[in-house]
Design a protein around this motif. Structure first.
Motif, PDB file in Angstrom:
ATOM      1  N   PHE A 152      -1.823   1.474  12.161  1.00  0.00           N
ATOM      2  CA  PHE A 152      -2.677   2.654  12.267  1.00  0.00           C
ATOM      3  C   PHE A 152      -2.958   2.896  13.753  1.00  0.00           C
ATOM      4  O   PHE A 152      -3.546   2.033  14.419  1.00  0.00           O
ATOM      5  CB  PHE A 152      -4.005   2.431  11.549  1.00  0.00           C
ATOM      6  N   SER A 153      -2.561   4.043  14.274  1.00  0.00           N
ATOM      7  CA  SER A 153      -2.828   4.399  15.668  1.00  0.00           C
ATOM      8  C   SER A 153      -3.824   5.543  15.698  1.00  0.00           C
ATOM      9  O   SER A 153      -3.594   6.589  15.073  1.00  0.00           O
ATOM     10  CB  SER A 153      -1.532   4.801  16.371  1.00  0.00           C
ATOM     11  N   LEU A 154      -4.927   5.358  16.417  1.00  0.00           N
ATOM     12  CA  LEU A 154      -5.988   6.359  16.484  1.00  0.00           C
ATOM     13  C   LEU A 154      -6.255   6.721  17.935  1.00  0.00           C
ATOM     14  O   LEU A 154      -6.238   5.854  18.815  1.00  0.00           O
ATOM     15  CB  LEU A 154      -7.274   5.842  15.842  1.00  0.00           C
ATOM     16  N   LEU A 195       0.836  -1.192   0.000  1.00  0.00           N
ATOM     17  CA  LEU A 195       0.000   0.000   0.000  1.00  0.00           C
ATOM     18  C   LEU A 195       0.876   1.249   0.000  1.00  0.00           C
ATOM     19  O   LEU A 195       2.035   1.224   0.411  1.00  0.00           O
ATOM     20  CB  LEU A 195      -0.900   0.007   1.238  1.00  0.00           C
ATOM     21  N   ASN A 196       0.291   2.340  -0.442  1.00  0.00           N
ATOM     22  CA  ASN A 196       0.964   3.631  -0.454  1.00  0.00           C
ATOM     23  C   ASN A 196       0.655   4.346   0.863  1.00  0.00           C
ATOM     24  O   ASN A 196      -0.441   4.886   1.038  1.00  0.00           O
ATOM     25  CB  ASN A 196       0.484   4.460  -1.650  1.00  0.00           C
ATOM     26  N   ASP A 216      -8.670  12.920  17.494  1.00  0.00           N
ATOM     27  CA  ASP A 216      -7.513  13.739  17.832  1.00  0.00           C
ATOM     28  C   ASP A 216      -6.264  13.379  17.034  1.00  0.00           C
ATOM     29  O   ASP A 216      -5.425  14.254  16.768  1.00  0.00           O
ATOM     30  CB  ASP A 216      -7.203  13.614  19.329  1.00  0.00           C
ATOM     31  N   GLU A 217      -6.141  12.112  16.653  1.00  0.00           N
ATOM     32  CA  GLU A 217      -4.895  11.709  16.007  1.00  0.00           C
ATOM     33  C   GLU A 217      -5.084  10.438  15.196  1.00  0.00           C
ATOM     34  O   GLU A 217      -5.785   9.519  15.622  1.00  0.00           O
ATOM     35  CB  GLU A 217      -3.810  11.481  17.071  1.00  0.00           C
ATOM     36  N   ILE A 218      -4.474  10.396  14.019  1.00  0.00           N
ATOM     37  CA  ILE A 218      -4.273   9.157  13.265  1.00  0.00           C
ATOM     38  C   ILE A 218      -2.832   9.173  12.784  1.00  0.00           C
ATOM     39  O   ILE A 218      -2.424  10.113  12.085  1.00  0.00           O
ATOM     40  CB  ILE A 218      -5.186   9.020  12.035  1.00  0.00           C
ATOM     41  N   THR A 219      -2.063   8.180  13.154  1.00  0.00           N
ATOM     42  CA  THR A 219      -0.721   8.037  12.608  1.00  0.00           C
ATOM     43  C   THR A 219      -0.635   6.692  11.899  1.00  0.00           C
ATOM     44  O   THR A 219      -1.297   5.724  12.308  1.00  0.00           O
ATOM     45  CB  THR A 219       0.363   8.118  13.692  1.00  0.00           C
ATOM     46  N   ILE A 220       0.154   6.647  10.838  1.00  0.00           N
ATOM     47  CA  ILE A 220       0.326   5.418  10.065  1.00  0.00           C
ATOM     48  C   ILE A 220       1.821   5.153   9.930  1.00  0.00           C
ATOM     49  O   ILE A 220       2.554   5.941   9.341  1.00  0.00           O
ATOM     50  CB  ILE A 220      -0.326   5.527   8.679  1.00  0.00           C
ATOM     51  N   GLU A 221       2.267   4.054  10.517  1.00  0.00           N
ATOM     52  CA  GLU A 221       3.664   3.654  10.435  1.00  0.00           C
ATOM     53  C   GLU A 221       3.767   2.412   9.561  1.00  0.00           C
ATOM     54  O   GLU A 221       2.844   1.585   9.544  1.00  0.00           O
ATOM     55  CB  GLU A 221       4.226   3.349  11.822  1.00  0.00           C
ATOM     56  N   GLU A 222       4.873   2.279   8.848  1.00  0.00           N
ATOM     57  CA  GLU A 222       5.092   1.069   8.057  1.00  0.00           C
ATOM     58  C   GLU A 222       6.459   0.496   8.375  1.00  0.00           C
ATOM     59  O   GLU A 222       7.383   1.225   8.722  1.00  0.00           O
ATOM     60  CB  GLU A 222       4.965   1.361   6.553  1.00  0.00           C
ATOM     61  N   ARG A 231      -1.950   8.515   4.516  1.00  0.00           N
ATOM     62  CA  ARG A 231      -1.804   9.635   5.457  1.00  0.00           C
ATOM     63  C   ARG A 231      -2.542  10.872   4.947  1.00  0.00           C
ATOM     64  O   ARG A 231      -3.167  11.599   5.733  1.00  0.00           O
ATOM     65  CB  ARG A 231      -0.329   9.941   5.672  1.00  0.00           C
ATOM     66  N   ALA A 232      -2.483  11.096   3.653  1.00  0.00           N
ATOM     67  CA  ALA A 232      -3.196  12.239   3.076  1.00  0.00           C
ATOM     68  C   ALA A 232      -4.701  12.064   3.236  1.00  0.00           C
ATOM     69  O   ALA A 232      -5.432  13.020   3.541  1.00  0.00           O
ATOM     70  CB  ALA A 232      -2.823  12.401   1.604  1.00  0.00           C
ATOM     71  N   GLY A 233      -5.185  10.857   3.038  1.00  0.00           N
ATOM     72  CA  GLY A 233      -6.608  10.595   3.238  1.00  0.00           C
ATOM     73  C   GLY A 233      -7.017  10.729   4.694  1.00  0.00           C
ATOM     74  O   GLY A 233      -8.062  11.299   5.016  1.00  0.00           O
TER      75      GLY A 233
END
Length: 259
Positions: A192-194, A139-140, A175-181, A145-147
């Motif tokens: 995905f951390s929310l 996945l991109n 409050d937060e969404i982070t995406i780590e790969e 992250r932009a979405g």
């Protein structure tokens, strides 16, 4: 009756969810049965309350519940005794703490944190089977992250909640969404951390399923904003599997387990 907070970890696979049900195994039921073996007063229809009612198949590394007992236990001995009586269920009491009567695991919480694990690779998962959602192609992450950026803040999340959601309002503040790969053998893992004060039913799984469509190239990132603004469940992407979802933490004004 002394009140105790419990910090709980569990594998959700064998359970029909957190909430006790008459004819199906539940995390709540397993803990209440263990408490009843320790505290005779707990058998009289007593219940424990949790910060989040996780669905079937959803895991936890930081669930919090509270229980009113008739005996004023040493917290360490209480957690040790509960873990003994919980065997062989995949549920562990990580810590217990004596709290005031004004503490409520659900209503005192000001934050919930969830993690969703998604693995992209051709080969089946082995060690993480039942613990992740798997797709076949990479996945991109930047597109996802932009979405995700369109979802931060206070919004009407009707598009991203179950039609069976019992919340009186679809308006929530994310409050937060982070995406780590990260690399894994012959594939990639996306985490995905929310974080929010509270979440709607199926909100996290709906968001991650939608972002996966963005990462796969099926949706442009801007379509996430359009789906949000539609306030229509039909505009949501697919709701992803519960197996990748973890309740990782609950925030309180004063951490009951801080020592």
């Amino acid at each position: 009756m002394p009140r105790f907070a419990l910090l709980i970890e569990y594998d959700g696979a064998p359970f029909a969810g957190w909430q006790a049900q008459a004819d199906q195994p539940s995390v709540q039921g397993a803990i209440e049965a263990a408490l009843a073996r320790l505290d005779l007063g707990f058998k009289a229809g007593a219940r424990i309350a949790a910060a989040g009612r996780t669905d079937a198949g959803v895991h936890a590394t930081g669930q919090v519940a509270h229980a009113d007992l008739t005996r004023d236990w040493d917290p360490f001995r209480l957690s040790e005794a509960l873990n003994w009586h919980l065997k062989p269920a995949p549920v562990a009491i990580l810590a217990a703490a004596r709290v005031g009567d004004d503490f409520h695991a659900r209503f005192s919480a000001h934050e919930r944190r969830y993690l969703f694990r998604l693995i992209a690779r051709r080969a089946p998962v082995t060690h993480d089977r039942g613990k992740v959602w798997q797709v076949l192609n990479p996945l991109n992450a930047d597109a996802m992250r932009a979405g995700a950026a369109h979802l931060i803040g206070r919004h009407d999340f009707t598009t991203f909640r179950s039609t069976m959601c019992q919340s009186p309002s679809p308006v929530k503040t994310l409050d937060e969404i982070t995406i780590e790969e990260r690399d894994i053998p012959q594939g990639r893992e996306y985490r995905f951390s929310l974080r929010a004060r509270s979440f709607l039913h199926n909100q996290v799984r709906s968001i991650v399923g939608t972002l996966e469509r963005v990462g796969a190239g099926s949706w442009p990132p801007e379509r996430v904003a359009e789906a949000l603004q539609a306030r229509d469940r039909a505009a949501c992407g697919p709701v992803c599997s519960p197996q990748g979802l973890y309740l990782t933490g609950v925030g309180y004004p004063h951490d009951p387990f801080a020592g």
